[in-house]
Design a protein around this motif. Structure first.
Motif, PDB file in Angstrom:
ATOM      1  N   LEU B  76       0.838  -1.204   0.000  1.00 23.02           N
ATOM      2  CA  LEU B  76       0.000   0.000   0.000  1.00 23.02           C
ATOM      3  C   LEU B  76       0.869   1.249   0.000  1.00 23.02           C
ATOM      4  O   LEU B  76       0.567   2.231  -0.676  1.00 23.02           O
ATOM      5  CB  LEU B  76      -0.902   0.020   1.245  1.00 23.02           C
ATOM      6  N   VAL B 116       4.979   9.114  14.839  1.00 26.19           N
ATOM      7  CA  VAL B 116       3.675   8.752  14.289  1.00 26.19           C
ATOM      8  C   VAL B 116       3.788   8.492  12.788  1.00 26.19           C
ATOM      9  O   VAL B 116       3.257   7.517  12.268  1.00 26.19           O
ATOM     10  CB  VAL B 116       2.644   9.875  14.537  1.00 26.19           C
ATOM     11  N   GLN B 117       4.503   9.368  12.117  1.00 22.05           N
ATOM     12  CA  GLN B 117       4.672   9.210  10.673  1.00 22.05           C
ATOM     13  C   GLN B 117       5.367   7.900  10.336  1.00 22.05           C
ATOM     14  O   GLN B 117       4.971   7.181   9.417  1.00 22.05           O
ATOM     15  CB  GLN B 117       5.496  10.377  10.126  1.00 22.05           C
ATOM     16  N   SER B 118       6.372   7.604  11.090  1.00 21.67           N
ATOM     17  CA  SER B 118       7.100   6.359  10.876  1.00 21.67           C
ATOM     18  C   SER B 118       6.179   5.152  11.075  1.00 21.67           C
ATOM     19  O   SER B 118       6.182   4.213  10.275  1.00 21.67           O
ATOM     20  CB  SER B 118       8.291   6.314  11.834  1.00 21.67           C
ATOM     21  N   ALA B 119       5.377   5.207  12.114  1.00 25.37           N
ATOM     22  CA  ALA B 119       4.446   4.110  12.384  1.00 25.37           C
ATOM     23  C   ALA B 119       3.438   3.963  11.253  1.00 25.37           C
ATOM     24  O   ALA B 119       3.106   2.854  10.820  1.00 25.37           O
ATOM     25  CB  ALA B 119       3.722   4.358  13.709  1.00 25.37           C
ATOM     26  N   LEU B 120       2.979   5.100  10.750  1.00 21.23           N
ATOM     27  CA  LEU B 120       2.009   5.082   9.652  1.00 21.23           C
ATOM     28  C   LEU B 120       2.616   4.431   8.413  1.00 21.23           C
ATOM     29  O   LEU B 120       1.994   3.577   7.767  1.00 21.23           O
ATOM     30  CB  LEU B 120       1.566   6.510   9.334  1.00 21.23           C
ATOM     31  N   ARG B 121       3.837   4.825   8.099  1.00 24.92           N
ATOM     32  CA  ARG B 121       4.480   4.258   6.912  1.00 24.92           C
ATOM     33  C   ARG B 121       4.694   2.750   7.072  1.00 24.92           C
ATOM     34  O   ARG B 121       4.491   1.975   6.139  1.00 24.92           O
ATOM     35  CB  ARG B 121       5.804   4.968   6.621  1.00 24.92           C
ATOM     36  N   HIS B 122       5.100   2.359   8.252  1.00 27.77           N
ATOM     37  CA  HIS B 122       5.288   0.927   8.473  1.00 27.77           C
ATOM     38  C   HIS B 122       3.983   0.148   8.336  1.00 27.77           C
ATOM     39  O   HIS B 122       3.956  -0.943   7.798  1.00 27.77           O
ATOM     40  CB  HIS B 122       5.908   0.677   9.851  1.00 27.77           C
ATOM     41  N   GLU B 123       2.921   0.760   8.834  1.00 29.20           N
ATOM     42  CA  GLU B 123       1.628   0.084   8.762  1.00 29.20           C
ATOM     43  C   GLU B 123       1.194  -0.074   7.298  1.00 29.20           C
ATOM     44  O   GLU B 123       0.704  -1.130   6.895  1.00 29.20           O
ATOM     45  CB  GLU B 123       0.590   0.888   9.550  1.00 29.20           C
ATOM     46  N   LEU B 124       1.392   0.964   6.507  1.00 25.68           N
ATOM     47  CA  LEU B 124       1.038   0.891   5.085  1.00 25.68           C
ATOM     48  C   LEU B 124       1.903  -0.141   4.366  1.00 25.68           C
ATOM     49  O   LEU B 124       1.440  -0.830   3.450  1.00 25.68           O
ATOM     50  CB  LEU B 124       1.217   2.265   4.421  1.00 25.68           C
TER      51      LEU B 124
END
Lengths: 147, 147
Positions: B76, B116-124
């Motif tokens: 994603l 938070v941004q890092s977590a978001l990217r990892h989740e995607l």
DNA sequence: TTAAAATTATACTAGATGGGTATAGTTTAG
DNA sequence: CTAAACTATACCCATCTAGTATAATTTTAA
């Protein structure tokens, strides 16, 4: 996929409020000057925080703003959603009308994005303002934002 | 804080490409019809995917689009960044000029948002298209997006 | 060698959003 | 009753969003 400027200002304003001594208030002009935020814009943004119930305001001479609850009890998510409204990563997560009609619930894209959105909200909710004012040193997340 | 419509279309188009048999291609008109996407808009969006190297195109009679690599190897995140550019949750994470100048690196808001941004990217990046086409049943994330 | 099927490349537009300013009103302490 | 503060709208302009239009290029195959 970006927070808007009002949210950025709101976060910094909240940082100021979170540093106040109990019973103390701070007026918008002071925040605006300290944080280099356009005054009128800040006023409108602060109103959103008050309306959302995470800040309080007092009018008249000697008035100003304060946190509505203790810094531990206010998270990044609270501020983001106060300013921008509920996080909806994809409009199909908000309005089922957009979800191709045919699949509704069993669309794999929808499902995956729902998971991502949930993770994002949890991550934002993990950070509270007590932690933030304690300072950035000893931060638990040292990952590069670029990775 | 929302993915744009082009990204939504791209994700659904990629789902079509991921379902192709090896060597097979599909033309834009077919995708547009099947996914109810405005044709010209889709064409432009597909070009972004090609330019990003996650899809391939072939012109002329019998031409069309296909995945550039196996579905397991496309996430994603790849699609989102192909269409919208790199994720930058806050402009202070992109341009240090915005970060109040005074603090630069030791701004607690900056630090928290970077996490938070890092977590978001990892989740995607956790979701790939092999998983998506396998279907939404047996999904590991059953959390309500509203929580 | 030409026609048709396909992608590519720009350019344009109406409407929404973003970021900010202006004007006028209300509350409150002293 | 006045000055200090917040509240409430309304406005403005630039950019973004979503979509449309026009023209060009590549490729196959009759």
């Amino acid at each position: 996929m970006q927070l808007n400027q009002a949210t950025d200002y709101a976060l910094r304003a909240m940082l100021v409020l979170a540093s106040l001594k109990p019973g103390e208030v701070v007026d918008a002009q002071t925040i605006a000057t300290r944080e280099r935020i356009p005054m009128r814009f800040l006023l409108r943004t602060l109103r959103l925080l008050v309306k959302a119930g995470i800040a309080t305001s007092q009018r008249g001479v000697g008035g100003g703003y304060a946190l509505a609850r203790s810094p531990e009890e206010v998270t990044l998510l609270d501020v983001v959603e106060a300013v921008e409204g509920p996080i909806r990563i994809n409009r199909c997560l908000l309005d089922p009308e957009y979800c191709g009609k045919r699949w509704a619930d069993h669309c794999p894209v929808h499902q995956a994005l729902a998971g991502v959105q949930s993770a994002l909200r949890h991550e934002l909710a993990r950070h509270n303002f007590a932690e933030l004012i304690r300072g950035a040193k000893g931060n638990q997340s040292t990952r590069d934002s670029r990775e």
